[in-house]
Design a protein around this motif. Structure first.
Motif, PDB file in Angstrom:
ATOM      1  N   MET A  58       0.833  -1.180   0.000  1.00  0.00           N
ATOM      2  CA  MET A  58       0.000   0.000   0.000  1.00  0.00           C
ATOM      3  C   MET A  58       0.883   1.250   0.000  1.00  0.00           C
ATOM      4  O   MET A  58       1.858   1.333   0.726  1.00  0.00           O
ATOM      5  N   ARG A  59       0.518   2.195  -0.826  1.00  0.00           N
ATOM      6  CA  ARG A  59       1.286   3.423  -0.967  1.00  0.00           C
ATOM      7  C   ARG A  59       0.957   4.386   0.176  1.00  0.00           C
ATOM      8  O   ARG A  59      -0.199   4.619   0.482  1.00  0.00           O
ATOM      9  N   GLU A  60       2.010   4.943   0.778  1.00  0.00           N
ATOM     10  CA  GLU A  60       1.826   5.913   1.859  1.00  0.00           C
ATOM     11  C   GLU A  60       1.407   7.248   1.285  1.00  0.00           C
ATOM     12  O   GLU A  60       1.876   7.660   0.233  1.00  0.00           O
ATOM     13  N   SER A  61       0.529   7.943   2.000  1.00  0.00           N
ATOM     14  CA  SER A  61       0.184   9.295   1.577  1.00  0.00           C
ATOM     15  C   SER A  61       0.085  10.188   2.804  1.00  0.00           C
ATOM     16  O   SER A  61      -0.237   9.731   3.900  1.00  0.00           O
ATOM     17  N   TYR A  62       0.397  11.432   2.588  1.00  0.00           N
ATOM     18  CA  TYR A  62       0.374  12.428   3.647  1.00  0.00           C
ATOM     19  C   TYR A  62      -0.323  13.668   3.108  1.00  0.00           C
ATOM     20  O   TYR A  62      -0.240  13.986   1.921  1.00  0.00           O
ATOM     21  N   GLN A  63      -0.952  14.381   3.995  1.00  0.00           N
ATOM     22  CA  GLN A  63      -1.505  15.684   3.666  1.00  0.00           C
ATOM     23  C   GLN A  63      -0.617  16.720   4.343  1.00  0.00           C
ATOM     24  O   GLN A  63      -0.125  16.487   5.449  1.00  0.00           O
ATOM     25  N   PHE A  64      -0.407  17.838   3.687  1.00  0.00           N
ATOM     26  CA  PHE A  64       0.348  18.900   4.329  1.00  0.00           C
ATOM     27  C   PHE A  64      -0.260  20.243   3.976  1.00  0.00           C
ATOM     28  O   PHE A  64      -0.967  20.379   2.978  1.00  0.00           O
ATOM     29  N   SER A  65       0.004  21.227   4.824  1.00  0.00           N
ATOM     30  CA  SER A  65      -0.499  22.576   4.573  1.00  0.00           C
ATOM     31  C   SER A  65       0.671  23.551   4.565  1.00  0.00           C
ATOM     32  O   SER A  65       1.684  23.348   5.232  1.00  0.00           O
ATOM     33  N   PHE A  66       0.506  24.595   3.798  1.00  0.00           N
ATOM     34  CA  PHE A  66       1.493  25.661   3.680  1.00  0.00           C
ATOM     35  C   PHE A  66       1.143  26.707   4.730  1.00  0.00           C
ATOM     36  O   PHE A  66       0.083  27.319   4.677  1.00  0.00           O
ATOM     37  N   GLU A  67       2.029  26.888   5.685  1.00  0.00           N
ATOM     38  CA  GLU A  67       1.770  27.817   6.784  1.00  0.00           C
ATOM     39  C   GLU A  67       2.223  29.237   6.478  1.00  0.00           C
ATOM     40  O   GLU A  67       1.724  30.175   7.060  1.00  0.00           O
ATOM     41  N   GLY A  68       3.196  29.393   5.584  1.00  0.00           N
ATOM     42  CA  GLY A  68       3.652  30.738   5.240  1.00  0.00           C
ATOM     43  C   GLY A  68       5.087  30.757   4.770  1.00  0.00           C
ATOM     44  O   GLY A  68       5.797  29.755   4.814  1.00  0.00           O
ATOM     45  N   ILE A  69       5.475  31.939   4.316  1.00  0.00           N
ATOM     46  CA  ILE A  69       6.831  32.135   3.794  1.00  0.00           C
ATOM     47  C   ILE A  69       7.363  33.456   4.316  1.00  0.00           C
ATOM     48  O   ILE A  69       6.613  34.416   4.481  1.00  0.00           O
ATOM     49  N   LYS A  70       8.663  33.476   4.588  1.00  0.00           N
ATOM     50  CA  LYS A  70       9.332  34.696   5.014  1.00  0.00           C
ATOM     51  C   LYS A  70      10.554  34.895   4.129  1.00  0.00           C
ATOM     52  O   LYS A  70      11.333  33.967   3.931  1.00  0.00           O
ATOM     53  N   ILE A  71      10.698  36.094   3.623  1.00  0.00           N
ATOM     54  CA  ILE A  71      11.911  36.448   2.896  1.00  0.00           C
ATOM     55  C   ILE A  71      12.935  36.819   3.969  1.00  0.00           C
ATOM     56  O   ILE A  71      12.704  37.722   4.769  1.00  0.00           O
ATOM     57  N   VAL A  72      14.047  36.095   4.018  1.00  0.00           N
ATOM     58  CA  VAL A  72      15.008  36.289   5.103  1.00  0.00           C
ATOM     59  C   VAL A  72      16.300  36.978   4.670  1.00  0.00           C
ATOM     60  O   VAL A  72      17.067  37.440   5.514  1.00  0.00           O
ATOM     61  N   ASN A  73      16.545  37.061   3.361  1.00  0.00           N
ATOM     62  CA  ASN A  73      17.772  37.694   2.892  1.00  0.00           C
ATOM     63  C   ASN A  73      17.552  38.194   1.473  1.00  0.00           C
ATOM     64  O   ASN A  73      17.074  37.438   0.629  1.00  0.00           O
ATOM     65  N   VAL A  74      17.917  39.445   1.235  1.00  0.00           N
ATOM     66  CA  VAL A  74      17.820  40.021  -0.108  1.00  0.00           C
ATOM     67  C   VAL A  74      19.077  40.841  -0.370  1.00  0.00           C
ATOM     68  O   VAL A  74      19.486  41.640   0.460  1.00  0.00           O
ATOM     69  N   LEU A  75      19.674  40.613  -1.509  1.00  0.00           N
ATOM     70  CA  LEU A  75      20.814  41.407  -1.959  1.00  0.00           C
ATOM     71  C   LEU A  75      20.556  41.764  -3.411  1.00  0.00           C
ATOM     72  O   LEU A  75      20.230  40.877  -4.221  1.00  0.00           O
ATOM     73  N   PHE A  76      20.675  43.025  -3.733  1.00  0.00           N
ATOM     74  CA  PHE A  76      20.522  43.452  -5.121  1.00  0.00           C
ATOM     75  C   PHE A  76      21.578  44.507  -5.397  1.00  0.00           C
ATOM     76  O   PHE A  76      21.693  45.491  -4.678  1.00  0.00           O
ATOM     77  N   GLN A  77      22.358  44.279  -6.437  1.00  0.00           N
ATOM     78  CA  GLN A  77      23.382  45.232  -6.855  1.00  0.00           C
ATOM     79  C   GLN A  77      23.149  45.563  -8.318  1.00  0.00           C
ATOM     80  O   GLN A  77      23.029  44.653  -9.140  1.00  0.00           O
ATOM     81  N   ALA A  78      23.095  46.855  -8.620  1.00  0.00           N
ATOM     82  CA  ALA A  78      22.845  47.276  -9.997  1.00  0.00           C
ATOM     83  C   ALA A  78      24.036  48.065 -10.529  1.00  0.00           C
ATOM     84  O   ALA A  78      24.689  48.796  -9.801  1.00  0.00           O
ATOM     85  N   ASP A  79      24.280  47.896 -11.808  1.00  0.00           N
ATOM     86  CA  ASP A  79      25.278  48.677 -12.527  1.00  0.00           C
ATOM     87  C   ASP A  79      24.593  49.163 -13.802  1.00  0.00           C
ATOM     88  O   ASP A  79      24.708  48.528 -14.859  1.00  0.00           O
ATOM     89  N   PRO A  80      23.843  50.279 -13.702  1.00  0.00           N
ATOM     90  CA  PRO A  80      23.075  50.760 -14.857  1.00  0.00           C
ATOM     91  C   PRO A  80      23.931  51.074 -16.082  1.00  0.00           C
ATOM     92  O   PRO A  80      23.438  51.089 -17.196  1.00  0.00           O
ATOM     93  N   SER A  81      25.243  51.280 -15.903  1.00  0.00           N
ATOM     94  CA  SER A  81      26.107  51.563 -17.052  1.00  0.00           C
ATOM     95  C   SER A  81      26.177  50.365 -17.997  1.00  0.00           C
ATOM     96  O   SER A  81      26.531  50.513 -19.164  1.00  0.00           O
TER      97      SER A  81
END
Length: 142
Positions: free
Chosen positions: A1-24
Motif C-alpha cells: 500500500m502506498r503511503e500518503s500524507y496531507q500537508f499545509s502551507f503555513e507561510g513564507i518569510k523572505i530572510v535575505n535580499v541582496l541586489f546590486q545594480a550597474d546601470p552603465s
C-alpha cells in the motif's frame, strides 16, 4: 500500500535580499540574459517541515546581481518518513515557494530601473532527479 500524507502551507518569510545594480551595463532594450541558480535545503522536525529556498544570479556581463533567500513552513497531518519528506521539500514545497521569490526579483529589477525580470518557470521534478543522480555518483554511495 502506498503511503500518503496531507500537508499545509503555513507561510513564507523572505530572510535575505541582496541586489546590486550597474546601470552603465544596460544596453538599450537588449534582453538581459540571467543564469540564476537555485539552492534548496530543508529541515524536518516531527510534523513540521521548514524549507529554505534561495535564488541567486551574478554575472559580470549582467547589469545587476541578486540573491533572495526565503524560508517556508509546512505542516503534515502525520510525521512523514525522511525519504518522503525530502521529495516533497525539494519538489512540491519549492514549487509552492518559487512564485514568491520570483515576484521579489521582478519587483527589485523594476524598481532599479530595469525591465522586470521574470524568472522562467522551473521544473522542480527534473531538478530533483538531477540532484539524486549527482548524489548517487558521489564516492561511497552504492
Amino acid at each position: 500500500m502506498r503511503e500518503s500524507y496531507q500537508f499545509s502551507f503555513e507561510g513564507i518569510k523572505i530572510v535575505n535580499v541582496l541586489f546590486q545594480a550597474d546601470p552603465s551595463r544596460k544596453k538599450g532594450k537588449d534582453k538581459i540574459q540571467v543564469d540564476a541558480s537555485l539552492d534548496i535545503d530543508y529541515t524536518l522536525k516531527g510534523k513540521n517541515l521548514t524549507v529554505n529556498l534561495g535564488i541567486s544570479h551574478k554575472n559580470d556581463e549582467s547589469p545587476f546581481a541578486f540573491m533572495v533567500d526565503a524560508v517556508g513552513s509546512f505542516i503534515f497531518d502525520k510525521e512523514p518518513r525522511k525519504e518522503w519528506s525530502e521529495t516533497v521539500a525539494r519538489i512540491n514545497c519549492s514549487a509552492i515557494m518559487f512564485p514568491y521569490l520570483r515576484e521579489v526579483i521582478a519587483d527589485l529589477t523594476r524598481r532599479a530601473g530595469f525591465p522586470p525580470f521574470h524568472h522562467p518557470p522551473v521544473n522542480f521534478q527534473a531538478l530533483y532527479e538531477e540532484f539524486k543522480a549527482a548524489e548517487n555518483e558521489k564516492p561511497g554511495n552504492p
